[in-house]
Design an enzyme around this catalytic site. Structure first.
Site, mmCIF file in Angstrom:
data_model
loop_
_atom_site.group_PDB
_atom_site.id
_atom_site.type_symbol
_atom_site.label_atom_id
_atom_site.label_comp_id
_atom_site.label_asym_id
_atom_site.label_seq_id
_atom_site.Cartn_x
_atom_site.Cartn_y
_atom_site.Cartn_z
ATOM 1 N N ASP A 12 -7.224 8.472 -47.108
ATOM 2 C CA ASP A 12 -6.962 9.852 -47.522
ATOM 3 C C ASP A 12 -7.965 10.379 -48.539
ATOM 4 O OD1 ASP A 12 -4.659 9.835 -45.925
ATOM 5 O OD2 ASP A 12 -3.546 8.848 -47.528
ATOM 6 N N LYS A 15 -12.011 12.175 -45.685
ATOM 7 C CA LYS A 15 -13.011 11.851 -44.661
ATOM 8 C C LYS A 15 -13.069 12.921 -43.575
ATOM 9 C CE LYS A 15 -10.893 7.915 -43.882
ATOM 10 N NZ LYS A 15 -9.915 7.792 -44.959
ATOM 11 N N GLY A 39 -4.794 9.994 -40.485
ATOM 12 C CA GLY A 39 -4.447 11.418 -40.510
ATOM 13 C C GLY A 39 -5.585 12.174 -41.159
ATOM 14 N N HIS A 40 -6.475 12.733 -40.341
ATOM 15 C CA HIS A 40 -7.657 13.407 -40.878
ATOM 16 C C HIS A 40 -7.487 14.915 -40.771
ATOM 17 C CE1 HIS A 40 -10.098 9.474 -40.130
ATOM 18 N NE2 HIS A 40 -9.141 9.353 -41.006
ATOM 19 N N GLN A 223 -8.780 5.054 -42.622
ATOM 20 C CA GLN A 223 -8.262 4.305 -43.770
ATOM 21 C C GLN A 223 -9.358 4.128 -44.835
ATOM 22 O OE1 GLN A 223 -7.414 2.612 -40.439
ATOM 23 N NE2 GLN A 223 -5.835 4.159 -40.474
HETATM 24 P P1 IMO Z 1 -6.496 7.807 -43.203
HETATM 25 O O1 IMO Z 1 -7.476 7.528 -42.099
HETATM 26 C C1 IMO Z 1 -3.645 6.217 -46.064
HETATM 27 C C2 IMO Z 1 -1.542 2.526 -44.983
HETATM 28 C C3 IMO Z 1 -0.043 2.616 -44.797
HETATM 29 C C4 IMO Z 1 0.368 1.218 -45.237
HETATM 30 C C5 IMO Z 1 -0.772 0.346 -44.732
HETATM 31 C C6 IMO Z 1 -0.497 -0.351 -43.399
HETATM 32 O O2 IMO Z 1 -5.779 9.091 -43.081
HETATM 33 O O3 IMO Z 1 -7.133 7.606 -44.544
HETATM 34 P P2 IMO Z 1 -0.384 0.513 -40.886
HETATM 35 O O4 IMO Z 1 0.509 1.538 -40.248
HETATM 36 O O5 IMO Z 1 -1.841 0.827 -40.782
HETATM 37 O O6 IMO Z 1 -0.058 -0.894 -40.465
HETATM 38 O O7 IMO Z 1 0.011 0.577 -42.453
HETATM 39 O O8 IMO Z 1 -1.884 1.209 -44.576
HETATM 40 N N1 IMO Z 1 -2.330 3.467 -44.167
HETATM 41 C C7 IMO Z 1 -2.931 4.567 -44.669
HETATM 42 N N2 IMO Z 1 -2.901 5.106 -45.894
HETATM 43 N N3 IMO Z 1 -4.400 6.802 -45.108
HETATM 44 C C8 IMO Z 1 -4.478 6.249 -43.886
HETATM 45 O O9 IMO Z 1 -5.350 6.684 -42.964
HETATM 46 C C9 IMO Z 1 -3.678 5.111 -43.597
HETATM 47 N N4 IMO Z 1 -3.481 4.349 -42.499
HETATM 48 C C10 IMO Z 1 -2.668 3.334 -42.866
HETATM 49 O O10 IMO Z 1 0.537 3.610 -45.603
HETATM 50 O O11 IMO Z 1 0.383 1.130 -46.637
HETATM 51 MG MG MG Z 2 -5.125 10.576 -44.107
#
Ligand code: IMO
Ligand code: MG
Length: 423
Positions: A12, A15, A39-40, A223
């Site tokens: 988050d 990106k 979630g972009h 992530q």
């Molecule tokens: P973007 O791309 C923030 C976190 C989840 C959890 C951990 C594992 O938008 O930055 P998962 O469902 O992947 O097995 O969960 O990773 N998590 C994220 N946190 N932004 C994301 O994606 C995330 N994708 C997974 O909250 O702590």
């Molecule tokens: Mg996100």
């Protein structure tokens, strides 16, 4: 020029916005890991788009988007995203979107397992519940179903039967659940197979051939560095390599073909889900920054935990990720603060730690060592030139840059496409 954009915190970082801006000047955008857990967010005028599986560049005309082999593809989520865009006038056609033939497919039992395992854990991870962990686990266990398997009804049927035989035992004996019947899943996934077939190809060859023809590629990380399965705050991580290493195995493009790595960081820090967070704010400050930064998860809507910028973390990410440039996002969220803190090291059991500790107890027990500096206390959203930023804001950026050891190239001062300063 082939560029990678990664997140250097816990995801988050902004990106989506950065990729949307950079994709204007590239030919292809490639996702190489993660799945619909991402979630972009991209804001264009009054329109707000949130992408989970589709590369954020899908909004740009004439650009090609690739979902690489390292991504775990939930066909239901992907088709919903494509249909949603179509309703808003953005067409996703097979000449615009390519899906890797060897990417793994998220199945209904992955999503259910994700939830059940999470419920059973004493130390919850706080996953997004999208089936990401169980799908990657099946890939490594060698019982996964790939896109190419989905396109061949005989292979798909055999693999699905095998999986259900084993998984239904597991559902019954471990979770006291009845499990899944073959027919409904088979029928549902054959519909996805027909719809997605025109998009599926060998994306590793496709992207490499494009690079041979001097096309430029942007690799879109999902992530962040501390959610990386190897380098993150394990086990509070996601199940893929979110750092630069993921590009090679997740797209089939060799490291020798990567020219530039840009890391996105927030001007502060956020985290969704559980796990250690040394610089986390107290409750009052947490609420204040969450409200100003609209810090709610783009995938699950959960409130994000917020804290000060942690240079111990980002410094480690910079080393393991070989960052060339930093993009500082959401600097404007700090506009009203009287004083701002930067974490430069940790203190643990009387010792100063300059490097990220991997031990769980240490990571939970460290006390951040802060530098405090005056805030700028004025809105900066209209500034477009670095030298026109208030002196305190420039000081903050320059000190952050010094602590991380990577030059700051981009500074985002609002959510709109044009609200960015390029240094
Ligand atoms: P973007 O791309 C923030 C976190 C989840 C959890 C951990 C594992 O938008 O930055 P998962 O469902 O992947 O097995 O969960 O990773 N998590 C994220 N946190 N932004 C994301 O994606 C995330 N994708 C997974 O909250 O702590
Ligand atoms: Mg996100």
């Amino acid at each position: 020029m082939n560029t990678v954009v990664v997140g250097a915190q816990w995801g988050d970082e902004g990106k989506g916005k950065l990729i949307d801006i950079l994709s204007k000047d590239v030919d292809l955008t490639v996702r190489y890991q993660g799945g619909s857990n991402a979630g972009h967010t991209v804001i264009v005028g009054k329109e707000r788009y949130v992408f989970h599986l589709l590369p954020s560049a899908i909004l740009r005309e004439g650009k090609i988007c690739v979902i690489g082999n390292g991504v775990v593809v939930d066909p239901k989520a992907l088709l919903e995203e494509m249909d949603g865009l179509k309703e808003r006038g953005v067409k996703v056609t097979p000449d615009k979107l390519k899906i890797a033939v060897n990417s793994h497919v998220v199945m209904p039992y992955h999503r259910v397992l994700d939830g059940l395992r999470e419920k059973m854990r004493e130390h919850k991870i706080g996953t997004t519940g999208r089936g990401i962990g169980p799908c990657y686990a099946d890939k490594v266990t060698r019982c996964g179903i790939r896109m190419v398997d989905l396109l061949n009804p005989r292979v798909f049927s055999a693999k699905l039967k095998d999986n259900l035989r084993e998984k239904n035992e597991y559902f019954k004996k471990v979770f006291d659940q009845k499990g899944f019947a073959f027919d409904p899943i088979y029928d549902e996934y054959m519909v996805y197979s027909r719809r997605l077939k025109p998009y599926v190809c060998d994306t590793a060859l496709y992207v490499n051939h494009a690079i041979d023809k001097k096309k430029s590629v942007l690799f879109e990380g999902a992530q962040g560095a501390f959610l990386d399965i190897d380098f993150g705050t394990y086990p509070f991580v996601t199940s893929s390599n979110t750092t630069v290493g993921g590009v090679t195995s997740g797209s089939g493009v060799a490291p020798t073909r990567i020219d530039n790595v840009i890391a996105a960081v927030k001007a502060y820090t956020t985290r969704v889900g559980e796990g250690p967070f040394p610089t986390e704010f107290d409750a009052k400050m947490d609420d204040e920054i969450r409200a100003k930064g609209k810090e709610f998860g783009a995938t699950t809507g959960r409130a994000r935990r917020c804290g000060w910028f942690d240079s111990v973390l980002v410094r480690y990410a910079a080393v393991t990720g070989g960052f060339d440039e930093l993009a500082i996002m959401k600097l404007d969220v700090l506009d009203e603060l009287k004083t701002i803190k930067l974490c430069k090291a940790y203190k643990y059991k009387g010792k100063i730690l300059n490097d990220f500790p991997h031990d769980y107890e240490a990571l939970c027990g460290v006390k951040p060592v802060y530098e405090e500096m005056p805030g700028w206390q004025q809105p900066i959203g209209a500034v477009r030139e670095y030298k026109k930023l208030p002196a305190q804001a420039r000081h903050y950026i320059e000190r952050l840059q010094e602590l991380v050891g990577v030059p700051v190239k981009y500074i985002s001062i609002g959510s709109e496409r044009d609200e960015i300063i390029v240094r």
